[in-house]
Each structure stands twice: as structure tokens, then as C-alpha cells.
Write a protein that holds these residues in place. Sequence first.
Motif, PDB file in Angstrom:
ATOM      1  N   VAL A   4       0.688  -1.123   0.008  1.00 51.51           N
ATOM      2  CA  VAL A   4      -0.090   0.142   0.037  1.00 51.51           C
ATOM      3  C   VAL A   4       0.931   1.224  -0.009  1.00 51.51           C
ATOM      4  CG1 VAL A   4      -2.149  -1.024   1.169  1.00 51.51           C
ATOM      5  CG2 VAL A   4      -0.127  -0.244   2.627  1.00 51.51           C
ATOM      6  N   GLU A   5       0.392   2.398  -0.502  1.00 49.97           N
ATOM      7  CA  GLU A   5       0.881   3.652  -0.377  1.00 49.97           C
ATOM      8  C   GLU A   5       0.132   4.883  -0.123  1.00 49.97           C
ATOM      9  OE1 GLU A   5       1.076   3.836  -5.170  1.00 49.97           O
ATOM     10  OE2 GLU A   5       2.962   3.275  -4.179  1.00 49.97           O
ATOM     11  N   GLU A   6       0.394   5.907  -0.035  1.00 52.23           N
ATOM     12  CA  GLU A   6      -0.328   6.948   0.259  1.00 52.23           C
ATOM     13  C   GLU A   6      -1.634   7.026  -0.597  1.00 52.23           C
ATOM     14  OE1 GLU A   6       1.203   9.908   2.673  1.00 52.23           O
ATOM     15  OE2 GLU A   6       0.103  11.535   2.006  1.00 52.23           O
ATOM     16  N   GLY A   7      -2.674   7.034  -0.073  1.00 49.81           N
ATOM     17  CA  GLY A   7      -3.878   7.200  -0.850  1.00 49.81           C
ATOM     18  C   GLY A   7      -4.388   5.813  -1.275  1.00 49.81           C
ATOM     19  N   SER A   8      -3.952   4.809  -0.967  1.00 50.79           N
ATOM     20  CA  SER A   8      -4.504   3.539  -1.270  1.00 50.79           C
ATOM     21  C   SER A   8      -5.032   3.021  -0.057  1.00 50.79           C
ATOM     22  CB  SER A   8      -3.391   2.554  -1.806  1.00 50.79           C
ATOM     23  OG  SER A   8      -2.280   2.446  -1.079  1.00 50.79           O
ATOM     24  N   ASP A   9      -6.084   3.835   0.492  1.00 55.40           N
ATOM     25  CA  ASP A   9      -6.945   3.485   1.401  1.00 55.40           C
ATOM     26  C   ASP A   9      -7.686   2.309   1.270  1.00 55.40           C
ATOM     27  OD1 ASP A   9      -5.531   5.810   2.378  1.00 55.40           O
ATOM     28  OD2 ASP A   9      -7.417   7.134   2.042  1.00 55.40           O
ATOM     29  N   TRP A  10      -7.904   1.690   2.318  1.00 55.38           N
ATOM     30  CA  TRP A  10      -8.757   0.382   2.090  1.00 55.38           C
ATOM     31  C   TRP A  10      -9.578   0.293   3.329  1.00 55.38           C
ATOM     32  CZ3 TRP A  10      -6.649  -4.028   5.531  1.00 55.38           C
ATOM     33  CH2 TRP A  10      -5.701  -3.542   6.329  1.00 55.38           C
ATOM     34  N   GLU A  11     -10.080  -1.123   3.553  1.00 55.88           N
ATOM     35  CA  GLU A  11     -11.015  -1.167   4.619  1.00 55.88           C
ATOM     36  C   GLU A  11     -10.755  -2.472   5.300  1.00 55.88           C
ATOM     37  OE1 GLU A  11     -15.214  -1.089   3.590  1.00 55.88           O
ATOM     38  OE2 GLU A  11     -15.193   1.157   3.708  1.00 55.88           O
ATOM     39  N   LEU A  12     -11.057  -2.256   6.612  1.00 55.13           N
ATOM     40  CA  LEU A  12     -10.754  -3.354   7.559  1.00 55.13           C
ATOM     41  C   LEU A  12     -12.110  -3.583   8.202  1.00 55.13           C
ATOM     42  CD1 LEU A  12      -8.307  -5.307   8.716  1.00 55.13           C
ATOM     43  CD2 LEU A  12      -8.519  -3.670  10.461  1.00 55.13           C
TER      44      LEU A  12
END
Length: 253
Positions: free
Chosen positions: A93-101
Amino acid sequence: MPAPVEIEVVSCLSDNYAYLVKTGDVCAVVDPSEPEPVKAALARRGWKLTHILNTHHHLDHTGGNLALKAETGAVVVGPAKDAARIPGLDSGVEEGSDWELGGHKVQVLEVPAHTRGAITFVIDGNAFTGDTLFTLGCGRLFEGDAAMMWKSLSKLMRLPDDTKIWCGHEYTQSNGRFALTLEPGNQALKARMNEVNIARAAGEPTVPATLGLEKQTNPFLRPDSAEIRKSLGMEKEDTVTVFAEIRERKNSF
Ligand SMILES: [Zn+2]
């Protein structure tokens, strides 16, 4: 509404912290130094590991990756920029590759300097800062310089003040002793150190702390403090120069 987030502090090695982050039927471990204490904590809580999150590549943050992955099938998530140095990485992941947990947004912030790929995960108001921002301190500059670290810390300082800081080591007491040498008149720091000393005497962790409290007491977030500048004899220097001097002095404290 996603299920609430529960966080369990897992002491590893001599002074490392890993964290279990549980929500619904999802459970992540942040920075597992070693597998055994993590497995013991999972068993104690009856939680099933689904994710392994790494803030950076150092062995005392990733040493448990492969054993835990082999045993549980957990997905390893870490900095894409350090893919080659994260054992068992599945998802970079990198900045901006937000995801969900478990339905909670996970914000990824790139905060290089301790290592060039260092990231912070922010989940439901909890920031897992690894060895970038410590409670009352900051990480050593292994793969970056003072300007880079100041930029990374400034990025973290833009999070809401009530963000909880969960860092990679229990260094608060020694960090605080150093902080008091620079800012002996900081009443918030003195009050905090009283609490830290009581917690450590009882063997309790000093995490989390709010970002707001860090801004009031952590010298690495306060290079513009008049008292710190006076202590250093650097009343006119620019912010990064003062920050670099604070980091330098801590190295030999
Ligand atoms: Zn490290």
C-alpha cells in the motif's frame, strides 16, 4: 455501522509493542516482532487473525510475519515502496491507497525517514506510527534526514488532536527524561511524566497517548517552542535546523 474496534497491546521482545486490532470477525496484528506473544494474545481473547500490518521493514516489526501467515493464512499488508524487505508481503500500500478493515476505512500515510518506506496506518482514530512518532519521541534517522522526518511528523500532526498514537516501542519514560532537559518549565510535560512514572512502576504500558498531548509535550513536535529554542541557544534558526539539533542531542542522551 461497522462493529466497534478493540485494540489489545501485545508486548514483544524487550520493549516492542505489537497491537491486535479487532472489529467484527476481522482481526489484524500490527508489527508482530515475534509470533509467540501474538498467538498467546489471540488465544486468550479467542480472536482469529486475518491480517498482518507492517509499518516498516525492521525485523523487530516483521519477525513474526511468516510464522503467523503460515499458521493463520493472514494477509500481509505493508509499504509497497519496501515490498522486497517485508517478509511475506501480499498487498503493498502507499499513500492514498486507502482500504477497509471490517468496514472501517484504513488511511495510509507515507512517513519516511526512519526507513524510506515507513507508513502509518490510521484506523477509526487510532494511528499506528511504528518507529516514526513515539510517545514523547521520534525514531532515529536510518534512511532519511531531519528535513524528511520533520515533513513526516508534520503530516502526522495534521491528524485530529484526539487521534490515539500507538507506537512501536515503550520508550516514553526515557524520552520524557530527555524532553525535560529541553523544556523543564513545560507544566503539561511534568504532569505527564508523573503519570508515566506511575504507569511504568506498575509495569503498565504508556500507550496510547493523544496527538494533542504529544503536541503539548513531545519536543520533536515542538521545535518552535521558545523554551526549547532557549535551551538549545537557537532562538533564530529555522524549524528544521532546530529539529535536527533535538534529534542529534537525543542520539547521545
Ligand atoms: Zn524500526
